[in-house]
Structure formats: structure tokens, C-alpha cells
Design an enzyme around this catalytic site. Structure first.
Site, short mmCIF file in Angstrom:
data_model
loop_
_atom_site.label_atom_id
_atom_site.label_comp_id
_atom_site.label_asym_id
_atom_site.label_seq_id
_atom_site.Cartn_x
_atom_site.Cartn_y
_atom_site.Cartn_z
N SER A 126 0.87 -1.17 0.00
CA SER A 126 0.00 0.00 0.00
C SER A 126 0.91 1.22 0.00
CB SER A 126 -0.91 0.01 1.24
OG SER A 126 -1.84 -1.05 1.17
N LYS B 96 -6.48 1.55 -4.27
CA LYS B 96 -6.40 0.88 -2.97
C LYS B 96 -6.64 1.86 -1.83
CE LYS B 96 -5.38 -1.91 0.44
NZ LYS B 96 -4.11 -2.62 0.60
N LYS C 80 -2.63 4.71 8.06
CA LYS C 80 -1.65 5.07 7.02
C LYS C 80 -2.32 5.17 5.66
CE LYS C 80 0.27 2.37 4.48
NZ LYS C 80 0.91 1.23 3.80
#
Length: 295
Positions: free
Chosen positions: A100, A175, A244
Site C-alpha cells: 500500500s 487501494k 496510514k
């Protein structure tokens, strides 16, 4: 068959590498914890440990499953005077970043690799540990369609749905935005369950009704009873990683000049929860965080 390198044997990376080891490809693995890589190789016939990045020099594909862009760039560009994959991989090899990461940085990294005759796909995943184990992850891919076509058989070992979403960085953008929607839905679900219980509603019944009504979402279907009401809090995806990813989504909005007021509020909630619950908290512990806030 291909020579594949896999870097990052965490909760997601380990079962993904396991599936690749079953395919007959030549597989070399690396992890920050050398013992983890050694154990994986011992448990998988035909797999070997890459003790240094140079051991990936003859790989056709190297897959990274790392925490963030900083970690990816350290591996690709080099770190502390040590060469990275950029100067190690053979011409025409492909780096597939399934981490990610930050979309804008991924775009820049892709160009750097292309300038050296290397190929790049950003191909982050969604579905959690359970779907990593059974090979049914959703994989969103950014990059050239022709490169994806070459790598698709490998990716389909790991995911049921492999979708090309655009050029370099598009996978990482998708994502981050997916996790923003998921995180916002989780907070809404948790708030509703806490208010309902305070009023006297049975949370088990609430979840059942939500799942048969318009409030149904990923949290109500796959997390509320399984990990929250049960008190298990062991979905396998950390609260810190969700925070995050939300930060990446908000940064993406800012980079394209789009204000995200709801996103800003959701991000602050997750950051506050992460600070309160501490390192290692599962993201489903948001339920416990809200329960304790009421008290």
C-alpha cells in the site's frame, strides 16, 4: 516457468508467497527477519532464501509486499550505500509492488525503472489474510496493459479478481480510496452499534438487520460479529495500517485539488484511535475504542 522473487513475508505476504511456491515457479524469498525467510524456505520445497538483493539478479519478476513507499524505495533505489533492485535486475524484468504505497511516488518510481529498461506494475490487494490464504484477493493494477498481460498468470495465483485500473500509480490510488470508503463505513457501523446498545438494542440483532437492509457494508458482513462483538479483534489488518492508508487517500485528494471534509474527519478518528490503542492494535479494535470513549 518463471524465476520469481518475493520480498516481505508478513501476515499477507507469507500466504501469498506460499501460493506462488505451489505453482512450480522458482521462488526466492526475503524478509527483514532473516529467520522468517529461512523458515519459509525450509517449509517449501524449491524455495530459497535471498540473503541479499543481488540474489534477485536473474529474476523475471520481483514482488514487493512492504509497509509503505519508504520501504519500497529503499529496496528499489538502494539504501545506506547499498545498491537497490534498480541496478541489480536484468533488463526486461518486472517489479510488481503489491504494497500500500503513495500513488504519486509510485508514478515516479515507475518512470525511474522504465528509464533503466525495467517494467513496473503497482498491484495492491484487498481482502485480508483470509483471502490471501485461499487466493481470492482483489488485485487492482496500475501500469501498461501489455506488462499486465505478461504477469497476469502469476497474479491470478494470488487473486480471484485482477483488474487493470489505469496507468502507473492507479492501483495504489484505487487501494487508498477503497480503504477510505471501508474505514468510513466501519466507523459509521461502530457508532450505530454503540448508540443502539445504549438505547437497549441487541447488537447481534442489529447486525442481522443491517445485513438485510440498506446499511449493509463490508464491516457488517465480515467484521462486526466475527471480530468485534466476539471480542476477538484478530482480523489480521492493523489499525495503524488503516490510518496510514487513509493518510494516503487524503494526500491523493490534496494532490488533485479535491477537498475531502468527511475524509479529514475520518482520518482524525483513526489517528486518535491509533494513538490511544497503541502499537499492534487490530483495526477492528475501533469497536472497543468507541465503547471506551462512551465510558
Amino acid at each position: 516457468m518463471m524465476k520469481i522473487g518475493f520480498i516481505g513475508l508478513g501476515m499477507m505476504g507469507n500466504p501469498m508467497a506460499h501460493l506462488l511456491a505451489q505453482t512450480g515457479h522458482t521462488l526466492a524469498v526475503m524478509d527483514l527477519n532473516a529467520a522468517t525467510a529461512a523458515r519459509f524456505a525450509a517449509e517449501h520445497a524449491g524455495a530459497s532464501v535471498a540473503g541479499e538483493l543481488k540474489d534477485f539478479g536473474d529474476a523475471d519478476i520481483v514482488i514487493t509486499m512492504l509497509p509503505d513507499s519508504n520501504a519500497v524505495e529503499a529496496v528499489v533505489l538502494g539504501n545506506a550505500g547499498k545498491p537497490g533492485l534498480l541496478s541489480i535486475l536484468k533488463k526486461g524484468a518486472t517489479l510488481i509492488d503489491m504494497s500500500s504505497a503513495e500513488p504519486m511516488r509510485s508514478r515516479k518510481l515507475a518512470q525511474t525503472l522504465q528509464d533503466k529498461g525495467l517494467q513496473y506494475l503497482d498491484a495492491p490487494v484487498s481482502g485480508g489474510v483470509k483471502r490471501a490464504v485461499d487466493g481470492t484477493l482483489a488485485i487492482m493494477v496500475g501500469g501498461d496493459a501489455a506488462v499486465l498481460a505478461q504477469c497476469e498468470p502469476v497474479l491470478k495465483t494470488l487473486g480471484k479478481n485482477v483488474t487493470h485500473v489505469g496507468q502507473h500509480g492507479a492501483g495504489h490510488a484505487m487501494k487508498a480510496l477503497n480503504n477510505y470508503v471501508s474505514a468510513a463505513g466501519l466507523v459509521a457501523t461502530v457508532e450505530a452499534l454503540q448508540v443502539g446498545q445504549s438505547f437497549g438494542l441487541d447488537p447481534e440483532i442489529m447486525v442481522a438487520i443491517l445485513n438485510s437492509s440498506t446499511g449493509k457494508n463490508n464491516t457488517t458482513e465480515n467484521k462486526a460479529k466475527q471480530f468485534m462483538l466476539s471480542g476477538a479483534y484478530n482480523s489480521g489488518f492493523s489499525l495503524a495500517l488503516m490510518a496510514k492508508d487513509l493518510g494516503i487517500a487524503m494526500g491523493l485528494g490534496e494532490s488533485v485539488g479535491f477537498d475531502m471534509p468527511l475524509g479529514d474527519e475520518v482520518l482524525q478518528i483513526w489517528r486518535d484511535a491509533n494513538e490511544a490503542l497503541g502499537k499492534g492494535a487490530d483495526h477492528t479494535e475501533m469497536y472497543r475504542y468507541f465503547r471506551n470513549r462512551k465510558q
